[in-house]
Design an enzyme around this catalytic site. Structure first.
Site, short mmCIF file in Angstrom:
data_model
loop_
_atom_site.label_atom_id
_atom_site.label_comp_id
_atom_site.label_asym_id
_atom_site.label_seq_id
_atom_site.Cartn_x
_atom_site.Cartn_y
_atom_site.Cartn_z
N CYS A 171 35.92 50.75 46.15
CA CYS A 171 35.91 49.37 45.67
C CYS A 171 34.31 48.97 45.03
O CYS A 171 33.42 48.85 45.91
CB CYS A 171 36.74 48.17 46.10
SG CYS A 171 36.18 46.69 45.54
N HIS B 267 37.77 42.01 50.93
CA HIS B 267 38.62 42.44 49.61
C HIS B 267 39.96 41.77 49.62
O HIS B 267 40.72 41.97 50.46
CB HIS B 267 38.71 43.90 49.64
CG HIS B 267 39.17 44.69 48.69
ND1 HIS B 267 38.63 45.07 47.60
CD2 HIS B 267 40.75 44.88 48.44
CE1 HIS B 267 39.44 45.43 46.75
NE2 HIS B 267 40.87 45.57 47.26
N HIS C 290 37.46 38.08 41.32
CA HIS C 290 36.29 37.76 41.12
C HIS C 290 36.50 36.56 40.12
O HIS C 290 37.44 36.81 39.23
CB HIS C 290 35.20 38.71 40.62
CG HIS C 290 35.96 39.40 39.35
ND1 HIS C 290 36.94 40.43 39.92
CD2 HIS C 290 36.21 39.51 38.01
CE1 HIS C 290 37.27 40.99 38.53
NE2 HIS C 290 36.93 40.16 37.51
P1 AMP Z 1 37.28 41.74 34.78
O1 AMP Z 1 37.60 42.45 33.42
O2 AMP Z 1 37.71 40.07 34.74
O3 AMP Z 1 38.03 42.63 35.81
O4 AMP Z 1 35.83 41.77 34.94
C1 AMP Z 1 35.13 42.87 35.45
C2 AMP Z 1 33.77 42.32 35.05
O5 AMP Z 1 32.75 43.23 36.07
C3 AMP Z 1 33.34 42.82 33.92
O6 AMP Z 1 32.98 41.68 33.12
C4 AMP Z 1 32.18 43.79 33.93
O7 AMP Z 1 31.17 43.99 32.95
C5 AMP Z 1 31.65 43.48 35.25
N1 AMP Z 1 31.05 44.78 36.08
C6 AMP Z 1 31.57 45.93 36.22
N2 AMP Z 1 30.63 46.48 37.18
C7 AMP Z 1 29.85 46.15 37.38
C8 AMP Z 1 28.63 45.92 38.13
N3 AMP Z 1 28.37 47.29 38.61
N4 AMP Z 1 27.57 45.02 38.27
C9 AMP Z 1 27.88 43.89 37.49
N5 AMP Z 1 29.09 43.58 37.04
C10 AMP Z 1 29.83 44.45 36.67
ZN ZN Z 2 36.75 45.33 47.17
#
Ligand code: AMP
Ligand code: ZN
Length: 112
Positions: free
Chosen positions: A3, A45, A98
């Site tokens: 994850c 998680h 998140h």
């Molecule tokens: P969601 O589409 O609501 O699941 O949001 C996932 C978010 O995580 C997206 O806005 C991505 O840009 C962000 N994201 C994915 N990988 C990373 C990472 N390694 N660091 C920071 N943000 C990330």
């Molecule tokens: Zn996780």
């Protein structure tokens, strides 16, 4: 567990951390959709908002209590949007709950 947000919480992969305590971590989104865009996650998680229960819901209040402090520290003074995408139709791409916090511009409603 494979994850990406657990790895960020465990510092196994780098992120731009804006807040951390024993229960939660907040970091800048890699693809910001606003001048200020950070994510707040529990270190524990939990897959999505659909898996929040009476037993694990204290962390959600904790997350909402830190959001105003972080927003202020990052200079967001005129309101912000908190977004939780839940599941496939909700547009969730990372399966670790998140909360997006977006600020520094105004947002339309309803969202598309
Ligand atoms: P969601 O589409 O609501 O699941 O949001 C996932 C978010 O995580 C997206 O806005 C991505 O840009 C962000 N994201 C994915 N990988 C990373 C990472 N390694 N660091 C920071 N943000 C990330
Ligand atoms: Zn996780």
């Amino acid at each position: 567990m494979d994850c990406i947000f657990c790895k960020i919480a465990n510092k196994e992969i780098p992120s731009q951390i804006v807040y951390e305590d024993e229960k939660v971590i907040a970091f800048k989104d890699l693809e910001p959709q606003a001048p200020v865009h950070f994510l707040v996650i529990p270190k524990e998680h939990i897959k999505s908002a659909d898996e929040v229960t009476l037993e694990n819901c204290d962390i959600i209040g904790h997350i909402f209590s830190v959001i105003p402090k972080i927003a202020k520290e990052l200079g967001v003074t005129n309101g912000y949007r908190i977004v939780n995408n839940c599941g496939e139709d909700g547009g969730q791409t990372v399966s670790h709950i998140h909360f997006h916090v977006l600020g520094g511009r105004s947002f339309a409603w309803p969202a598309g």
